[in-house]
Enzyme design. Structure first.
Site, PDB file in Angstrom:
ATOM      1  CB  SER A  33      -3.735   6.392  -0.673  1.00 44.41           C
ATOM      2  OG  SER A  33      -3.354   5.104  -1.053  1.00 44.41           O
TER       3      SER A  33
ATOM      4  CG  HIS B 203      -1.504   0.698  -3.627  1.00 45.21           C
ATOM      5  ND1 HIS B 203      -2.368   1.523  -2.941  1.00 45.21           N
ATOM      6  CD2 HIS B 203      -0.317   1.364  -3.670  1.00 45.21           C
ATOM      7  CE1 HIS B 203      -1.743   2.629  -2.591  1.00 45.21           C
ATOM      8  NE2 HIS B 203      -0.498   2.562  -3.027  1.00 45.21           N
TER       9      HIS B 203
ATOM     10  NE  ARG C 161       1.149   7.535  -8.588  1.00 42.11           N
ATOM     11  CZ  ARG C 161       0.904   8.037  -7.399  1.00 42.11           C
ATOM     12  NH1 ARG C 161      -0.301   7.981  -6.901  1.00 42.11           N
ATOM     13  NH2 ARG C 161       1.842   8.617  -6.688  1.00 42.11           N
TER      14      ARG C 161
ATOM     15  CE  LYS D 228       5.226   8.746   4.285  1.00 39.31           C
ATOM     16  NZ  LYS D 228       5.104   8.046   3.004  1.00 39.31           N
TER      17      LYS D 228
END
Ligand code: PNS
Length: 162
Positions: free
Chosen positions: A128, A17, A90, A41
Site C-alpha cells: 500500500s 491483499h 512477501r 498510523k
C-alpha cells in the site's frame, strides 16, 4: 469449521491483499478480514472507506466478511471464535517483523495460530505504501490494485492536495 481472521491496515487494499484473501477463502471455512482502526498510523483512507473498498473487492467471495477492529489482533480473533490469524509474507524483509508479531500473538493467545501465505511472485513488490507513493507522482497503478481502488486512491490524493 475453521475460522481465520486476516488483520491489517489495508490503506488501501492491493492486489497482494486481495490474492491472500482469495487463497485463504479456499483453505479456511470462514475468513474475517479485520481493518485496524488505528489513528496512530494516520491512514490516508478512513476505516469506513477501507472497509467499503474491501467489501466491494471481495463481494464474490461468500465466506469472506470485512469488519473494522480496535486493539489487539488476538482479541479480534477470539471475538470471532477464530483459530487462525492469516498474514501474507512477501520477502525476507517481512519475515522478521511478522515472526515477532506471530510469536507475540502466540504468547498472548496460545490457542490462536498464525498461518503465513506467501505472496504470489507477481505481487511480491506490491505494498500500500509503494502504491500511494506511485499515485502521488501520477504513476500507472494498474499493476498494484483493481481499477476501482486505483481510482479511489487518485481521487483521494487529488482532494488532499486541494
Ligand atoms: O497491514 P499491516 O499494517 O502490516 O498490519 C499490521 C497489523 C494490523 C496486523 C498489526 O499492527 C496488529 O496486529 N495490530 C493490532 C495490535 C496488536 O495486536 N499488536 C500485537 C501484535 S505485535
Amino acid at each position: 469449521m475453521i475460522t481465520a481472521v486476516y488483520p491489517g491496515s489495508f490503506d488501501p487494499a492491493t492486489y497482494g491483499h486481495l490474492d491472500i484473501i482469495r487463497r485463504a477463502s479456499v483453505s479456511f471455512d470462514r475468513i474475517i478480514v479485520g481493518v485496524l482502526n488505528n489513528s496512530a498510523k494516520s491512514p490516508l483512507f478512513s476505516v469506513e472507506e477501507r472497509v467499503n473498498i474491501l467489501k466491494e473487492a471481495t463481494r464474490d467471495l461468500d465466506n469472506v466478511t470485512i469488519v473494522s477492529f480496535n486493539g489487539l489482533s488476538v482479541n479480534f480473533a477470539r471475538e470471532h471464535h477464530a483459530q487462525v490469524i492469516v498474514r501474507g509474507l512477501r520477502a525476507v524483509t517481512d519475515f522478521e517483523y511478522e515472526l515477532q508479531m506471530a510469536q507475540t500473538n502466540r504468547v498472548l493467545a496460545p490457542d490462536v495460530d498464525t498461518v503465513f501465505l506467501t505472496t504470489r511472485l507477481e505481487y511480491a513488490y506490491v505494498s500500500s505504501t509503494i502504491m500511494k507513493e506511485v499515485a502521488k507522482f501520477g504513476g500507472d497503478l494498474k499493476s498494484f490494485a483493481p481499477k476501482e481502488i486505483a481510482d479511489a486512491l487518485v481521487e483521494k490524493i487529488k482532494r488532499d492536495k486541494c
